[in-house]
Enzyme design. Structure first.
Site, mmCIF file in Angstrom:
data_model
loop_
_atom_site.group_PDB
_atom_site.id
_atom_site.type_symbol
_atom_site.label_atom_id
_atom_site.label_comp_id
_atom_site.label_asym_id
_atom_site.label_seq_id
_atom_site.Cartn_x
_atom_site.Cartn_y
_atom_site.Cartn_z
ATOM 1 N N ILE A 198 0.830 -1.215 0.000
ATOM 2 C CA ILE A 198 0.000 0.000 0.000
ATOM 3 C C ILE A 198 0.856 1.253 0.000
ATOM 4 O O ILE A 198 0.539 2.238 -0.664
ATOM 5 C CB ILE A 198 -0.935 -0.020 1.230
ATOM 6 C CG1 ILE A 198 -1.916 -1.191 1.108
ATOM 7 C CG2 ILE A 198 -1.685 1.292 1.375
ATOM 8 C CD1 ILE A 198 -2.650 -1.514 2.388
ATOM 9 N N GLU A 199 1.960 1.206 0.735
ATOM 10 C CA GLU A 199 2.797 2.400 0.863
ATOM 11 C C GLU A 199 3.551 2.739 -0.421
ATOM 12 O O GLU A 199 3.614 3.903 -0.826
ATOM 13 C CB GLU A 199 3.806 2.208 2.011
ATOM 14 C CG GLU A 199 3.201 2.198 3.414
ATOM 15 C CD GLU A 199 2.773 3.588 3.866
ATOM 16 O OE1 GLU A 199 3.086 4.576 3.170
ATOM 17 O OE2 GLU A 199 2.121 3.688 4.922
ATOM 18 N N SER A 200 4.153 1.743 -1.045
ATOM 19 C CA SER A 200 5.070 2.043 -2.153
ATOM 20 C C SER A 200 4.877 1.186 -3.389
ATOM 21 O O SER A 200 5.584 1.384 -4.382
ATOM 22 C CB SER A 200 6.517 1.872 -1.672
ATOM 23 O OG SER A 200 6.777 0.501 -1.379
ATOM 24 N N TYR A 285 -6.998 3.682 4.338
ATOM 25 C CA TYR A 285 -5.716 2.993 4.492
ATOM 26 C C TYR A 285 -5.879 1.764 5.380
ATOM 27 O O TYR A 285 -5.418 0.662 5.041
ATOM 28 C CB TYR A 285 -4.706 3.963 5.101
ATOM 29 C CG TYR A 285 -3.328 3.388 5.318
ATOM 30 C CD1 TYR A 285 -2.357 3.465 4.330
ATOM 31 C CD2 TYR A 285 -2.978 2.801 6.534
ATOM 32 C CE1 TYR A 285 -1.089 2.953 4.533
ATOM 33 C CE2 TYR A 285 -1.719 2.278 6.744
ATOM 34 C CZ TYR A 285 -0.766 2.366 5.747
ATOM 35 O OH TYR A 285 0.484 1.856 5.944
#
Length: 302
Positions: A198-200, A285
């Site tokens: 999800i982050e990168s 998120y």
């Protein structure tokens, strides 16, 4: 051998840190023993138990148990216990935050000569003398600090295992690295991979508009907090992200949703809102993390 001179400053700094860290712990033990020597026999055991819980507590329940012991000792007349309990109420550690209780406890201890309690009243003035119920009756216990419950439904269409199987071959080394490093910090690799996804999107060079960097998108403050020299170095980045995730999971008793919310919005926001902050970005998120990971708790016996 030219690398040895470059390592000397680092080794010297490490030795200094170890020396002062040892000195600091020894000094804390000495100060604690001095405090306990002033306690009455009826309160000393309670205080020993409470201090042990505050120094080595693993979760909110440990700190709540410390508050229970401090309150019993405070009710029996321990000035130090009154101050320590006031600090727990002031910070909302283990017990539900209550400024009036904290100020009343500081005032009670301060009137008996406790200098730190007197100093606390400068930042938390007494409005009314309202002591917690546990100070007035042995049948009442401090109210536990708590976070709002949350519910998310899991999608059956996707999970982290299905996702990583679709990664291109040039990114599979990230999976191997996470599976190697995550157990060092008692983190389920699948949770760490869900965060990275999800982050990168598994891009070691990713940079967000907020200047979050690398695989686990460390903001500069987090990178500094965990002593990251190069946030785009995959091993350093993952190590720091795992350490932060472990810290959050410990803080929130293994609750993945709260830990994910803290990772996205910061633990301060989670604590202020007593649960997942009402930010659309954070809400989305957390839902994405839970949908990928498919577990609400982590990470004992993963």
């Amino acid at each position: 051998m030219t690398f040895i001179p470059r390592l000397l400053p680092l080794l010297l700094a490490l030795l200094v840190l170890l020396f002062y860290g040892t000195f600091s712990f020894a000094q804390q033990d000495e100060e604690l023993e001095t405090i306990l020597e002033l306690e009455m026999p009826a309160t000393r055991q309670l205080m020993e138990r409470a201090f042990r819980l505050t120094r080595h507590g693993r979760n909110r329940n440990d700190y709540w148990q410390a508050a229970v012991n401090f309150c019993k000792a405070a009710r029996l007349g321990s000035i130090e216990a009154q101050y320590q309990l006031g600090m727990l109420y002031a910070s909302g550690t283990g017990v539900r935050s209550h400024r009036d209780y904290a100020a009343a406890l500081f005032a009670t201890a301060g009137q008996q000569g406790h200098q730190l309690a007197q100093a606390m009243l400068d930042s938390m003035p007494l409005k009314k003398l309202q002591l917690p119920g546990c100070m007035l009756s042995d049948k009442q216990l401090p109210a536990k600090s708590g976070y709002r419950s949350h519910s998310f439904s899991f999608s059956k269409d996707i999970d982290i295992d299905k996702l990583i199987k679709k990664l291109p071959p040039q990114k599979t080394w990230i999976i191997d690295l996470v599976y190697t490093m995550a157990p060092w910090y008692q983190i389920d690799p699948r949770l760490a991979l869900s965060i990275i996804s999800i982050e990168s999107n598994f891009n070691p060079n990713a940079v967000s508009p907020k200047n979050a960097m690398g695989l686990m998108q460390l903001i500069p403050a987090t990178a500094e907090r965990f002593n990251v020299q190069d946030a785009f170095d995959a091993a350093q980045n993952i190590k720091a992200g795992l350490r932060y995730l472990r810290w959050l999971l410990k803080r929130y008793d293994g609750d993945v949703a709260l830990a994910a919310a803290g990772y996205n919005a910061g633990e301060g926001a989670v604590d202020r809102h007593k649960g997942i902050p009402p930010y659309p970005e954070t809400q989305a998120y957390v839902a994405r993390v839970l949908n990928l990971y498919k577990k609400k708790r982590c990470c004992d016996g993963f």
